[in-house]
Design an enzyme around this catalytic site. Sequence first.
Site, short mmCIF file in Angstrom:
data_model
loop_
_atom_site.label_atom_id
_atom_site.label_comp_id
_atom_site.label_asym_id
_atom_site.label_seq_id
_atom_site.Cartn_x
_atom_site.Cartn_y
_atom_site.Cartn_z
N HIS A 1 2.22 7.55 12.17
CA HIS A 1 3.13 7.08 11.13
C HIS A 1 4.10 8.17 10.67
O HIS A 1 5.11 7.89 10.03
CB HIS A 1 2.34 6.55 9.93
N ASP B 1 8.28 4.48 11.55
CA ASP B 1 7.69 3.45 10.69
C ASP B 1 7.23 2.24 11.49
O ASP B 1 7.53 2.10 12.68
CB ASP B 1 8.69 3.02 9.61
#
Length: 428
Positions: free
Chosen positions: A396, A400
């Site tokens: 992450h 995204d």
Amino acid sequence: MTQTVIMPQLGETVAEGKILNWFKSVGDEVREGDNLFEVETDKVTLEVQSIIAGRLSEIRIGAGVVAKVGDIVAIVGGAAPSTAPKPAETPAVLRTAPERSPFEEVSTPVENFGRAMGPDGVRATPLARRLIAQNGLDIGKLAAEAHRRGEHRIDEKAVRGAMVSQAEIVKTPTATLAAAPVRRAATVHGGDVIALNAMRLRTADRLAENWRTIPHVFQAIEVDFTALDRVRQQRKDGFRKTQDFSLTYLPFIARATCLAIQAFPQINARFTGDSLILSRDVNLGIAVDLSHNGLVVPVVRNAGDLTLVGLAKAMNRQIDKARTGKLTLDDLSGGTYSISNNGAFGTTFTAPIINAPQVAILSTDAIKLKPAIVSTPQGDFVAARLMGMVGQSFDHRAFDGAYSAAFLSELKRILEERNWGDELAENS
């Protein structure tokens, strides 16, 4: 005349290795092709053979010590053993020697099958140690037999002879299974404690570190493989005849992955802590299970430049090398994106652990016939379709969820809509 023995280059990304043990002692004669020492990196354990001959006069870096590539680990040459440092006159580089058939199969072993020195001072060659471990043979008995013959070495011929003798005794499938090697260290509270082999220990260390340090997110998307499978079924027999291996779903998924990465280059990158380094080439890692004794990820280099057939051939070569223990360190380095395939086991979806410093890994699972809604100009209806889940674990910190989801959607579109028949025809 003295010559230096240095820690060899163990792969393009490997900078150091830990010497596990020396096969020679100070004062021993060294011949070309002799195993000198065993070295462990974060990827594999392998024996290093000599390309020089002479008397081993000094060991500068002992067992259990980490040496950097290029460090002098020993001195060969001189009239007699000495503990004093001797000046190097002609540098000699050690390398693995795949052209030497006695050592070819184990030039890049994927796990440590024990020390070279057995009972009674009898040495076992690397291939002999592998066969002993894989077939559950007793090295003590083999060493005793060699000692009775006046020999100081257990080689492949001796081990295969013992394997034939064992096969003549063990007749039933049940007995054969009982003879299979299981590493049991002890029994605690009525249960067996199985000691992990070197490959499993290294795999566990790397995966635990990746899980602790990377914020994993997993997404999956369902793909309709019906049209793709129709082409595969039409071409699989001809493909098998020309290529001598089966045409599975995996090359199609790998090819579609390379095409989707063109539109989403951040998928194919390395995370360095404060930056994301995009890779120009797609070096595709293919996770290969070693009979449930560990996992390796050989790399198909420049996969994005290969056709569907070319990619299938390259993947098959790497998978075969992994399962026969013939991978080199270069085969295991330089990957930019990986695929884990568990479809053969019938799983629905798998959330794999990222192979750092990569930022994502794809998972594929079983492709099964199931009812699905099909939309047509005449309306929607339910039909039997070949459906399968394709998922991705991603870092992450690198991007995204929306970016990952868009990549998976593009991958789905390519798998479902690409004209795979034309691509196979171009390479047939």
